[in-house]
Structures are given as C-alpha cells and as structure tokens.
Design a protein around this motif. Structure first.
Motif, short mmCIF file in Angstrom:
data_model
loop_
_atom_site.label_atom_id
_atom_site.label_comp_id
_atom_site.label_asym_id
_atom_site.label_seq_id
_atom_site.Cartn_x
_atom_site.Cartn_y
_atom_site.Cartn_z
N LEU A 57 0.85 -1.20 0.00
CA LEU A 57 0.00 0.00 0.00
C LEU A 57 0.87 1.24 0.00
CD1 LEU A 57 -2.56 -1.12 2.75
CD2 LEU A 57 -2.83 -1.22 0.25
N LEU A 58 0.27 2.38 -0.34
CA LEU A 58 1.04 3.62 -0.33
C LEU A 58 1.20 4.14 1.09
CD1 LEU A 58 -0.32 5.61 -3.39
CD2 LEU A 58 1.66 4.09 -3.25
N VAL A 59 2.37 4.65 1.36
CA VAL A 59 2.63 5.33 2.63
C VAL A 59 1.84 6.64 2.59
CG1 VAL A 59 4.50 6.40 3.96
CG2 VAL A 59 4.89 4.23 2.76
N GLN A 155 4.28 -12.54 -4.93
CA GLN A 155 3.10 -12.43 -5.79
C GLN A 155 1.94 -11.63 -5.18
OE1 GLN A 155 2.28 -16.09 -7.68
NE2 GLN A 155 0.78 -15.21 -9.08
N ALA A 156 1.63 -11.89 -3.89
CA ALA A 156 0.48 -11.22 -3.26
C ALA A 156 0.71 -9.71 -3.15
CB ALA A 156 0.22 -11.81 -1.87
N THR A 157 1.92 -9.33 -2.74
CA THR A 157 2.20 -7.90 -2.58
C THR A 157 2.30 -7.20 -3.93
OG1 THR A 157 3.41 -8.51 -0.59
CG2 THR A 157 3.66 -6.26 -1.33
N VAL A 158 2.84 -7.89 -4.92
CA VAL A 158 2.91 -7.30 -6.27
C VAL A 158 1.50 -7.03 -6.78
CG1 VAL A 158 3.45 -7.76 -8.69
CG2 VAL A 158 5.16 -8.25 -6.93
N SER A 160 -1.13 -6.34 -5.10
CA SER A 160 -1.69 -5.15 -4.47
C SER A 160 -1.00 -3.87 -4.97
CB SER A 160 -1.68 -5.34 -2.95
OG SER A 160 -0.98 -4.33 -2.31
N ARG A 161 0.33 -3.93 -5.22
CA ARG A 161 1.02 -2.75 -5.77
C ARG A 161 0.47 -2.39 -7.15
NH1 ARG A 161 6.72 -5.14 -5.37
NH2 ARG A 161 7.39 -3.40 -6.66
N ASP A 163 -2.60 -3.00 -8.29
CA ASP A 163 -3.94 -2.42 -8.09
C ASP A 163 -3.83 -0.96 -7.64
OD1 ASP A 163 -5.09 -4.79 -8.76
OD2 ASP A 163 -5.58 -5.40 -6.71
N VAL A 164 -2.95 -0.74 -6.68
CA VAL A 164 -2.74 0.62 -6.18
C VAL A 164 -2.30 1.54 -7.31
CG1 VAL A 164 -1.17 2.01 -4.77
CG2 VAL A 164 -2.28 0.01 -3.77
N TYR A 165 -1.42 1.03 -8.17
CA TYR A 165 -0.95 1.84 -9.30
C TYR A 165 -2.13 2.28 -10.17
CZ TYR A 165 0.68 3.22 -13.81
OH TYR A 165 0.83 3.94 -14.97
N VAL A 166 -2.98 1.33 -10.54
CA VAL A 166 -4.10 1.64 -11.44
C VAL A 166 -5.03 2.68 -10.80
CG1 VAL A 166 -6.17 0.69 -12.54
CG2 VAL A 166 -4.00 -0.57 -12.64
N LYS A 167 -5.34 2.48 -9.52
CA LYS A 167 -6.31 3.37 -8.87
C LYS A 167 -5.72 4.72 -8.50
CE LYS A 167 -9.39 -0.07 -6.82
NZ LYS A 167 -8.61 -1.27 -6.46
N GLN A 168 -4.52 4.73 -7.95
CA GLN A 168 -4.02 5.97 -7.35
C GLN A 168 -2.97 6.70 -8.17
OE1 GLN A 168 -3.76 3.86 -3.24
NE2 GLN A 168 -3.97 6.04 -2.81
N THR A 169 -2.18 5.97 -8.96
CA THR A 169 -1.07 6.62 -9.66
C THR A 169 -1.35 6.89 -11.14
OG1 THR A 169 0.44 5.53 -8.12
CG2 THR A 169 1.43 6.54 -10.05
N ALA A 170 -2.03 5.95 -11.82
CA ALA A 170 -2.29 6.14 -13.25
C ALA A 170 -3.01 7.47 -13.55
CB ALA A 170 -3.06 4.95 -13.82
N PRO A 171 -3.89 7.98 -12.65
CA PRO A 171 -4.51 9.29 -12.94
C PRO A 171 -3.51 10.44 -13.13
CG PRO A 171 -5.73 8.16 -11.20
CD PRO A 171 -4.49 7.33 -11.46
#
Ligand code: ADP
Ligand code: ZN
Length: 204
Positions: A57-59, A155-158, A160-161, A163-171
């Motif tokens: 997750l993001l800090v 694999q599990a943490t990747v 989630s990273r 998913d986080v990228y698509v939702k929070q960073t791609a914008p």
C-alpha cells in the motif's frame, strides 16, 4: 532540470533513473529507496512506513511529501523516481517547485508480474537483475555479491502494488498531460533502447 519518472511497478523506473541521473547530472530521488533505508534503520518514519510497504500500500501522503521536501531542500536539479504517486502528492510538488518534464514509462500490464517476482537485487552493490538472465547463478554479475529478493516482490504484494498503481497513480498521466509535460515512452523493450528515447527527449 526537474524531471518526474512515472510508470507502473516493474516498468523499469529504477533502471532508467540510474542512467538518466548519470547522463544528465541530476540527483536521483527514489521515495522507495528512501523509505527502505528508513525501514532498515528503524527510524520513526521507517516504523510508520513499514506496515504500508509490506502490504504493497502507499505510505500516507503527508509522510512522503515531508520526506521529499526535506531531501530536495537544497537541490535544484533532480529526477523523482516513484514520486509523486497520488494526485495529492503531485499538487504538493506544484506548490513548492516547477517540474519541467514527466516521462511516462508505458508498459503492457501482463509483463509486470513476471518482471517483479523474478527481480533480484544485489545485497552489496544494489545492481538489479532478473532470474531469466542468471541461468541459475546465485551471485551478482557485477560484484559477485549475494542476490536478494525485495520483501515486497512476492506475488500477493505485487498484486496489491499493481492495483494501487491503477487506482491511485495512473490518474497522474492525465494530470501531467493537461500541463503539457507528459512524454510517453514504450518501456516494453530492452533497457538500452528505452534509454535512447529518453536521452533524445531530455536533450531537446
Ligand atoms: P515499485 O515502484 O517497484 O513498486 P518503489 O521502490 O518505488 O517500488 O516503492 C516501494 C513501496 O514504497 C511502495 O509499494 C509504497 O509502499 C512505498 N512508496 C514508494 N514511493 C511512494 C510514494 N510516493 N507514496 C507512497 N508510498 C510510496
Ligand atoms: Zn553486486
């Protein structure tokens, strides 16, 4: 020169950042590296950051923004690698400085899981490699040091990273496009070819 390097986890930001910083003499500022250093040294920030990083997750924005502001206080030529990663962080950057160019390492998402779970990092010289390049070797090709896997490259943490990228960073791609600062680079190629394109853009 003030540059932002955007891209999903595994797009090759770290690899390109090292080349860019050497060629154009800009300070390489990686929030991932800064956070891992704080975690390793168990600083107050490191203790807070660890629970997020371990989960992919993001800090929280305020911690990362304060960390970067402190780091760049006296630096006027830099390359941000892995920062900003949220719209909130990008707005904070716009409040304290003016970014010149944003390089977006564009890559097909199906390549990323494989790139990240196969990634190995040298514990001595920090060189990054991939199991497909090692042919079974377990030592660093640069210095002979021991190769390690980053704790968050499982694999599990990747997952989630990503998913986080698509939702929070791609914008941020849209955010910087509107500012006319965005340059897209096809990052699904060999690192040297990707760098050639980046080099020609930054020379302009
Ligand atoms: P990658 O881009 O390959 O996921 P990084 O080394 O850039 O790897 O980041 C590793 C982890 O550090 C992230 O998953 C996140 O927990 C944390 N992190 C790094 N940069 C930021 C940031 N700008 N904002 C919030 N968290 C961050
Ligand atoms: Zn090494």
């Amino acid at each position: 020169m003030k540059i932002v390097l955007l891209g999903a986890p595994g797009a090759g930001k770290g690899t390109q950042a090292v080349k860019i910083s050497a060629r154009f003499n800009v300070a390489h500022i990686s929030t991932g590296d800064l956070l891992r250093k704080n975690i390793k040294e168990s600083t107050e920030l490191g203790k807070k950051a660890k629970e997020y990083v371990d989960k992919g997750l993001l800090v929280p924005d305020e911690l990362v923004i304060a960390l970067v502001r402190e780091t760049v206080k006296e630096i006027d030529s830099f390359l941000f690698d892995g920062f900003p990663r949220t719209i909130e962080q990008a707005k904070a950057v716009d409040d304290f400085t003016e970014i010149d160019k944003v390089i977006n390492l564009d890559i097909n998402e199906s390549l990323l899981m494989e790139r990240l779970t196969g990634r190995r990092v040298c514990g001595d010289c920090a060189a990054v490699t991939h199991i497909t390049l090692l042919n079974g070797a377990d030592k660093c090709g640069v210095c002979g040091g021991r190769l390690l896997q980053r704790a968050d490259d499982n694999q599990a943490t990747v997952k989630s990273r990503l998913d986080v990228y698509v939702k929070q960073t791609a914008p941020l791609i849209e955010y910087y496009k509107k500012q006319n600062k965005l340059v897209n680079i096809d990052a699904g190629r060999e690192a040297a070819d990707v760098f050639k394109d980046i080099e020609s853009i930054l020379k302009q």
